[in-house]
Design a protein around this motif. Structure first.
Motif, short mmCIF file in Angstrom:
data_model
loop_
_atom_site.label_atom_id
_atom_site.label_comp_id
_atom_site.label_asym_id
_atom_site.label_seq_id
_atom_site.Cartn_x
_atom_site.Cartn_y
_atom_site.Cartn_z
N LEU A 169 1.01 13.21 2.54
CA LEU A 169 0.12 14.35 2.78
C LEU A 169 0.93 15.64 2.97
O LEU A 169 0.57 16.70 2.49
N VAL A 173 -9.32 3.49 9.61
CA VAL A 173 -8.72 2.23 10.06
C VAL A 173 -7.80 2.44 11.25
O VAL A 173 -7.81 1.67 12.21
N LEU A 174 -7.00 3.52 11.22
CA LEU A 174 -5.97 3.67 12.25
C LEU A 174 -6.55 3.84 13.66
O LEU A 174 -6.04 3.21 14.60
N ALA A 206 0.58 6.90 -6.44
CA ALA A 206 -0.82 7.20 -6.72
C ALA A 206 -1.37 6.34 -7.84
O ALA A 206 -2.13 6.79 -8.71
N SER A 207 -0.95 5.09 -7.87
CA SER A 207 -1.44 4.18 -8.90
C SER A 207 -1.20 2.75 -8.46
O SER A 207 -0.31 2.48 -7.64
N LEU A 208 -2.00 1.86 -9.02
CA LEU A 208 -1.79 0.43 -8.76
C LEU A 208 -1.11 -0.25 -9.95
O LEU A 208 -0.85 -1.44 -9.90
N TRP A 229 2.30 -1.49 9.84
CA TRP A 229 1.27 -0.46 10.06
C TRP A 229 1.94 0.90 10.32
O TRP A 229 1.50 1.92 9.79
N ILE A 251 0.82 -1.21 0.00
CA ILE A 251 0.00 0.00 0.00
C ILE A 251 0.86 1.27 0.00
O ILE A 251 0.54 2.23 -0.71
N ALA A 298 2.02 7.58 4.57
CA ALA A 298 0.81 8.36 4.29
C ALA A 298 0.97 9.78 4.81
O ALA A 298 0.60 10.75 4.12
N ILE A 350 -7.33 5.14 -0.37
CA ILE A 350 -6.57 4.42 0.67
C ILE A 350 -6.21 5.36 1.81
O ILE A 350 -6.36 5.05 2.99
N GLN A 351 -5.74 6.56 1.42
CA GLN A 351 -5.37 7.52 2.47
C GLN A 351 -6.59 7.94 3.27
O GLN A 351 -6.52 8.11 4.50
N ALA A 366 1.72 2.11 -3.49
CA ALA A 366 0.59 2.64 -4.25
C ALA A 366 0.29 4.08 -3.85
O ALA A 366 -0.05 4.91 -4.69
N ILE A 367 0.45 4.40 -2.56
CA ILE A 367 0.20 5.77 -2.12
C ILE A 367 1.26 6.70 -2.72
O ILE A 367 0.95 7.80 -3.20
N VAL A 370 -6.85 5.39 -6.12
CA VAL A 370 -5.95 4.99 -5.04
C VAL A 370 -6.02 5.96 -3.86
O VAL A 370 -5.70 5.61 -2.73
N ASP A 371 -6.46 7.19 -4.13
CA ASP A 371 -6.51 8.17 -3.03
C ASP A 371 -7.43 7.74 -1.91
O ASP A 371 -7.32 8.25 -0.79
N LEU A 413 -7.46 5.33 5.71
CA LEU A 413 -6.57 5.21 6.88
C LEU A 413 -7.13 5.96 8.09
O LEU A 413 -6.94 5.55 9.24
N LEU A 417 1.61 4.32 8.07
CA LEU A 417 1.20 5.61 8.62
C LEU A 417 2.24 6.68 8.29
O LEU A 417 1.90 7.81 7.91
#
Lengths: 390, 115
Positions: free
Chosen positions: A380, B98-99, A181-183, A369, A174, A376, B91-92, A177-178, B88-89, B95, A373
């Motif tokens: 951001l 989920v977190l 920004a694509s799979l 995990w 994941i 991500a 997923i963020q 992918a983040i 895909v965005d 989170l 975090l």
């Protein structure tokens, strides 16, 4: 013409991977410890002479293996041949499809937007999971097709590894992918061809000339450097999936008590070895794709190479040469990853299944995990910075 | 088309070795190549050990098959479809849901172990 050429390229790279893996397995199995020469395999003194015994000749070994396949078959009572055949076809087909998804050739001539792929899927990472799941399912079916308890224990080992490896692999993929920004696997590779963002931001502080110079000599933004923890977690997760519960451990030359192929004949062993080597090559190719920038070379701009050679050779020949360079670099990286993996497996102690699973579920999952975090949050934060692509 | 060509070529190459061996085996005299049946491995010599565990085998096989099929049906396929549809965005965004749940679960598990 182009599809046939692409198929040939993929076949050559896959066969190179399988052949080099078998060489590494054999060399690590027969490696003599200088401090303990008495532990050397006894087969080295077989044959006509101690200096050049036949077991060291690849042709002789291949002929002997083929002769073992030709001799009479061993038919074990209560094996289910239909289930075995189906599981072999399922496992090998899934792995071959997985190999077809790997972006071995990159872009045509290094130009963006012209991907050379056998199987280009938008949800490539999800498809990778499906491939691994099909492989594990085929192995479990193979173990359950025998009534031997040892083989069924091998199937149980594979099941527990697959269950523990699923969540770890998802959590390790994941962040990639983040970040991209694509799979799609091709987008993940293209994302790694950019300049490493801290270096680019540092260059902008010194003016546009320095930034342009850095863009001309781009430091690789490979995920191995940008997300090293993700790479370690991915390697642990993929090794849980791929390590084969074969009865004969290829690196150590031992025969395990649980696993597949204890009472199988040479044909069965051939398919077990083929499947496990294909799985190892697929895993190494996936690592090269996701973390080592696929066929990309650092400090090299392929479009610049084509542009500089265009006045002399036109565009066709330089573009073909750059594509060939991509394929060669991918093959070299693949062999390197296989070599490192075989040496690490040789050096590390063979872990018991319960210990590996406990390590994966109790230690690596929380780390995964936390890594997710972190990535991500970084993504951001970087989205808010001016002039930095996420 | 290239994918199917690659799949068929690779499977044909893999199967070429055992198929060639089978063809060569057919050319040998029949008394050399008759398959040799081997008894399966059993544990112990008692009647209970010799009894066929067919029912347990089928149960085990069905259980594992159901688990993996449900994993595909409930998690992977809906997840792939949802990611393709939403991007895909998501997923963020997910989170954030989920977190906190994970933190609560970890805290509860820790509290449960210390009791």
């Amino acid at each position: 013409m182009t599809p046939v050429f692409l198929v040939l390229v993929w076949l050559v790279v896959a066969m190179l991977g399988v052949a080099s893996l078998s060489v590494f397995e054999r060399s690590s199995r027969n490696r003599v410890r200088l401090d303990r020469p008495e532990l050397a395999p006894p087969r080295k003194v077989w044959g006509g002479g101690p200096l050049h015994p036949p077991s060291r000749a690849a042709t002789a070994r291949a002929l002997a293996g083929f002769a073992r396949l030709v001799r009479r078959r061993t038919r074990v009572v209560d094996h289910r041949p239909g289930l075995r055949r189906g599981s072999r076809v399922l496992g090998c087909s899934a792995l071959v499809l997985g190999l077809a998804m790997l972006p071995i050739a990159g872009n045509w001539g290094g130009a963006p937007g012209s991907a050379l792929l056998l199987l280009d899927l938008e949800g490539g990472l999800v498809a990778v999971l499906l491939v691994l799941l099909a492989m594990a399912f085929a192995r479990i079916a193979l173990g359950l097709s025998e009534r031997s308890a040892w083989s069924r224990m091998g199937a149980a080992r594979q099941t527990s590894r697959a269950i523990a490896g699923t969540s770890l692999l998802v959590l390790a993929m994941i962040p990639l992918a983040i970040d991209a920004a694509s799979l799609r696997l091709h987008d993940l590779v293209v994302d790694q061809q950019q300049t490493l963002w801290p270096v680019a931001g540092f260059g902008r502080l010194f003016g546009p000339e320095v930034a342009a110079g850095l863009e001309a000599w781009p430091l690789p933004a490979w995920n191995l450097f940008t997300q090293p923890l993700t790479a370690i977690l991915f390697a642990a997760a993929i090794s849980l999936w791929v390590s084969s519960p074969r009865a004969d451990v290829p690196g150590a030359g031992l025969v395990g008590i649980t696993g597949f192929g204890l009472d199988a004949d040479a044909g069965e062993l051939y398919w077990i070895r083929v499947e496990s080597r294909l799985a190892a090559v697929f895993a190494a190719g996936l690592f090269v794709t996701l973390f080592l920038g696929s066929g990309g070379l650092p400090f090299l701009d392929p479009t610049g190479l084509v542009d500089s050679a265009e006045p002399f050779l036109g565009r066709g020949v330089p573009e073909a040469l750059v594509t060939l360079l991509h394929v060669s670099v991918f093959a070299v990286k693949l062999v390197f990853v296989l070599f490192v993996a075989s040496r690490v497996a040789r050096m590390a102690a063979a872990s018991r299944d319960d210990r590996s699973l406990r390590l994966a579920t109790r230690r690596l999952l929380p780390v995964a995990w936390a890594n997710l975090l972190l990535v991500a949050a970084l993504a951001l934060w970087l989205e808010g910075l001016p002039g930095v692509a996420s | 088309m290239p994918t199917s060509l690659f799949l068929l070529t690779a499977l044909a190459l893999l199967a070429a070795v055992p198929l060639g061996a089978a063809l060569l085996r057919r050319a040998l005299p029949a008394r050399w190549i008759v398959a040799q049946p081997v008894e399966e491995i059993v544990f112990g010599v008692s009647q209970r050990a010799r009894r066929s565990p067919r029912h347990a085998v089928l149960l085990h096989r069905g259980l594992l098959g159901a688990f993996f099929m449900s994993l595909v049906a409930l998690v992977l396929v809906p997840g792939g479809v949802a990611l393709r549809k939403l991007g895909v965005d998501v997923i963020q965004a997910g989170l954030w849901l989920v977190l906190p749940t994970l933190v609560v679960v970890l805290h509860a598990g820790r509290g449960g172990r210390t009791e």
